[in-house]
Write a protein that holds these residues in place. Structure first.
Motif, mmCIF file in Angstrom:
data_model
loop_
_atom_site.group_PDB
_atom_site.id
_atom_site.type_symbol
_atom_site.label_atom_id
_atom_site.label_comp_id
_atom_site.label_asym_id
_atom_site.label_seq_id
_atom_site.Cartn_x
_atom_site.Cartn_y
_atom_site.Cartn_z
ATOM 1 N N LEU A 4 -4.420 29.014 -38.359
ATOM 2 C CA LEU A 4 -4.461 29.574 -36.996
ATOM 3 C C LEU A 4 -6.051 29.047 -36.268
ATOM 4 C CD1 LEU A 4 -3.275 33.214 -37.862
ATOM 5 C CD2 LEU A 4 -2.101 31.484 -36.532
ATOM 6 N N ALA A 5 -5.877 28.453 -35.239
ATOM 7 C CA ALA A 5 -6.977 28.230 -34.737
ATOM 8 C C ALA A 5 -7.115 28.786 -33.397
ATOM 9 C CB ALA A 5 -7.113 26.534 -34.450
ATOM 10 N N SER A 6 -8.599 29.285 -33.152
ATOM 11 C CA SER A 6 -8.854 29.872 -31.718
ATOM 12 C C SER A 6 -10.387 29.514 -31.664
ATOM 13 C CB SER A 6 -8.907 31.588 -31.970
ATOM 14 O OG SER A 6 -9.682 32.083 -32.763
ATOM 15 N N THR A 7 -10.895 29.931 -30.257
ATOM 16 C CA THR A 7 -12.051 29.898 -30.087
ATOM 17 C C THR A 7 -13.248 30.561 -31.329
ATOM 18 O OG1 THR A 7 -12.356 31.808 -28.611
ATOM 19 C CG2 THR A 7 -12.009 29.705 -27.655
ATOM 20 N N ASN A 8 -12.552 31.644 -31.958
ATOM 21 C CA ASN A 8 -13.414 32.225 -33.195
ATOM 22 C C ASN A 8 -13.538 31.287 -34.237
ATOM 23 O OD1 ASN A 8 -14.074 34.382 -31.235
ATOM 24 N ND2 ASN A 8 -12.173 35.363 -32.072
ATOM 25 N N GLY A 9 -12.507 30.186 -34.245
ATOM 26 C CA GLY A 9 -12.753 29.393 -35.429
ATOM 27 C C GLY A 9 -11.390 28.954 -36.042
ATOM 28 N N ILE A 10 -11.333 28.540 -37.334
ATOM 29 C CA ILE A 10 -10.186 28.167 -37.908
ATOM 30 C C ILE A 10 -9.906 29.115 -39.159
ATOM 31 C CG2 ILE A 10 -8.737 26.398 -39.161
ATOM 32 C CD1 ILE A 10 -10.489 24.188 -37.500
ATOM 33 N N PHE A 11 -8.686 29.565 -39.337
ATOM 34 C CA PHE A 11 -8.348 30.585 -40.109
ATOM 35 C C PHE A 11 -7.078 30.071 -41.096
ATOM 36 C CE2 PHE A 11 -10.424 32.395 -36.769
ATOM 37 C CZ PHE A 11 -11.318 33.594 -37.232
ATOM 38 N N ARG A 12 -7.042 30.386 -42.353
ATOM 39 C CA ARG A 12 -6.213 30.000 -43.305
ATOM 40 C C ARG A 12 -5.244 30.953 -43.918
ATOM 41 N NH1 ARG A 12 -7.871 25.747 -47.375
ATOM 42 N NH2 ARG A 12 -9.227 27.566 -48.123
ATOM 43 N N PHE A 13 -3.974 30.912 -43.960
ATOM 44 C CA PHE A 13 -3.135 32.252 -44.369
ATOM 45 C C PHE A 13 -2.360 31.311 -45.671
ATOM 46 C CE2 PHE A 13 0.620 34.744 -44.395
ATOM 47 C CZ PHE A 13 0.330 35.753 -45.034
ATOM 48 N N GLN A 14 -2.214 32.018 -46.588
ATOM 49 C CA GLN A 14 -1.136 31.420 -47.700
ATOM 50 C C GLN A 14 0.070 32.332 -47.647
ATOM 51 O OE1 GLN A 14 -1.710 28.718 -49.345
ATOM 52 N NE2 GLN A 14 -3.987 28.194 -48.981
ATOM 53 N N LEU A 49 -11.345 27.930 -22.626
ATOM 54 C CA LEU A 49 -10.411 27.037 -23.423
ATOM 55 C C LEU A 49 -9.653 28.084 -24.230
ATOM 56 C CD1 LEU A 49 -12.422 23.752 -24.014
ATOM 57 C CD2 LEU A 49 -11.074 24.347 -21.984
ATOM 58 N N PHE A 50 -8.479 27.400 -24.817
ATOM 59 C CA PHE A 50 -7.577 27.821 -25.886
ATOM 60 C C PHE A 50 -7.168 26.617 -26.456
ATOM 61 C CE2 PHE A 50 -4.406 27.211 -22.781
ATOM 62 C CZ PHE A 50 -3.320 26.618 -23.394
ATOM 63 N N GLU A 105 -6.469 41.331 -32.355
ATOM 64 C CA GLU A 105 -7.999 41.104 -32.215
ATOM 65 C C GLU A 105 -8.210 39.906 -31.608
ATOM 66 O OE1 GLU A 105 -9.742 41.722 -35.948
ATOM 67 O OE2 GLU A 105 -8.763 43.841 -36.074
ATOM 68 N N THR A 106 -7.373 38.749 -31.299
ATOM 69 C CA THR A 106 -7.715 37.700 -31.018
ATOM 70 C C THR A 106 -7.795 37.600 -29.466
ATOM 71 O OG1 THR A 106 -7.060 36.437 -33.045
ATOM 72 C CG2 THR A 106 -7.153 35.132 -31.028
ATOM 73 N N VAL A 160 -4.769 41.369 -18.103
ATOM 74 C CA VAL A 160 -3.540 41.436 -18.936
ATOM 75 C C VAL A 160 -3.999 41.614 -20.379
ATOM 76 C CG1 VAL A 160 -1.457 40.584 -19.900
ATOM 77 C CG2 VAL A 160 -2.106 40.267 -17.644
ATOM 78 N N LYS A 161 -3.552 43.054 -21.023
ATOM 79 C CA LYS A 161 -3.979 43.125 -22.417
ATOM 80 C C LYS A 161 -2.770 43.432 -23.288
ATOM 81 C CE LYS A 161 -6.122 47.266 -24.627
ATOM 82 N NZ LYS A 161 -6.620 48.666 -24.574
ATOM 83 N N THR A 162 -3.122 42.771 -24.507
ATOM 84 C CA THR A 162 -2.181 42.941 -25.459
ATOM 85 C C THR A 162 -2.126 44.337 -26.197
ATOM 86 O OG1 THR A 162 -2.335 40.430 -26.146
ATOM 87 C CG2 THR A 162 -1.330 41.910 -27.718
#
Length: 289
Positions: A245-255, A277-278, A227-228, A197-199
């Motif tokens: 936003l937290a994924s296996t790639n890391g933790i990201f912050r959006f103001q 995992l997710f 891209e996630t 399944v592809k987004t």
């Protein structure tokens, strides 16, 4: 958590390091930072609180007998949400196909919550959250119903009913309230030649929970979600202006008042970097952790 800094502003300058917290009794269904600074979780075994950011846990002695009986019965907990005031909305697995849930109020009383149309028919509740104001947010068929926590009546309905795509895959909507803003994110999907399944597209719409006005979501969030590889966990900051936003790639912050996405922690530096995992969710503290 941040290695240095005693508040959110200072914490942003510190280096983020991963630290394990003590295990809890059961599978965590919901987690919330409460108004007094403590953390409350709902597991499939009960409700617990922590006053030291998860180092130790104590069972909540105020759990109503009705909720305790539900959790000890034949059915199991299907989903739950916690408000900043410590109120709990939960649904047992036997009720997941219906629009029926239970609301544990601050005084310990339990009330029935139901999503009903004009005909009186119940809508299935697919996801539940609390807005920072205490309003209840329930997703049903791709739309979010905003309920007044005092009267349990619907104040407004956001979004459009989800419909199957040309390939027969229903769009995957999800949402989170950050301050007075409701972020609704919908992913369009298709089946690739190899069967995966592809987004193919992501639509983000922001609604004002006070005046119900609608605006288009920022491109930087759309690009990130495209891209996630897996849907990231979403965490609302306690300042009402930050989305993590937290994924296996890391933790990201959006103001929410800005237009940039900042990477705080690289997933490969910790245990979260696991393709099998997710990240389901989490909480953010005042110090930036």
């Amino acid at each position: 958590k941040t290695e240095t800094g005693n508040n959110a502003a200072e914490g942003a300058k510190g280096r983020y390091v991963e630290q394990a917290v003590s295990e809890t009794d059961g599978f965590i269904m919901a987690m919330q930072l409460l108004e007094d600074g403590s953390v409350r979780i709902v597991t499939d075994h009960g409700v617990s609180d922590s006053k030291d950011q998860g180092k130790t846990w104590e069972a909540w002695t105020g759990i109503p007998s009705e909720m305790k009986a539900d959790m000890e019965g034949d059915s199991h907990l299907g989903q739950a949400a916690i408000s900043p005031a410590g109120e709990i909305l939960y649904q047992m697995s036997d009720d997941l196909s219906s629009g029926s849930a239970k609301f544990v109020k601050s005084d310990g009383s339990v009330q029935q919550v139901a999503l009903k149309g004009d005909s009186g028919k119940e809508f299935p509740i697919e996801a539940i959250q609390f807005a920072p104001s205490g309003d209840i947010l329930c997703m049903s068929k791709g739309r979010v119903h905003q309920l007044d926590a005092k009267t349990l009546t619907v104040k407004h309905i956001y979004g459009e009913e989800a419909a199957p795509s040309a390939e027969g895959i229903a769009a995957q909507p999800n949402f989170i309230a950050v301050g007075e803003k409701l972020y609704m994110m919908e992913s369009d999907m298709e089946i690739a030649g190899d069967g995966s399944v592809k987004t193919t597209d992501v639509n983000i719409t922001i609604y004002d929970l006070i005046n119900n006005q609608e605006e288009k979501g920022p491109d930087v969030l759309r690009d990130f979600l495209m891209e996630t590889p897996s849907l990231p966990g979403k965490i609302a900051g306690p300042d009402g202006k930050t989305l993590y936003l937290a994924s296996t790639n890391g933790i990201f912050r959006f103001q929410t008042e800005g237009s940039a996405l900042e990477k705080l922690f690289a997933g490969e530096q910790g245990q979260m970097f696991n393709p099998s995992l997710f990240i389901d969710g989490g909480i953010a503290f005042e110090d930036g952790s």
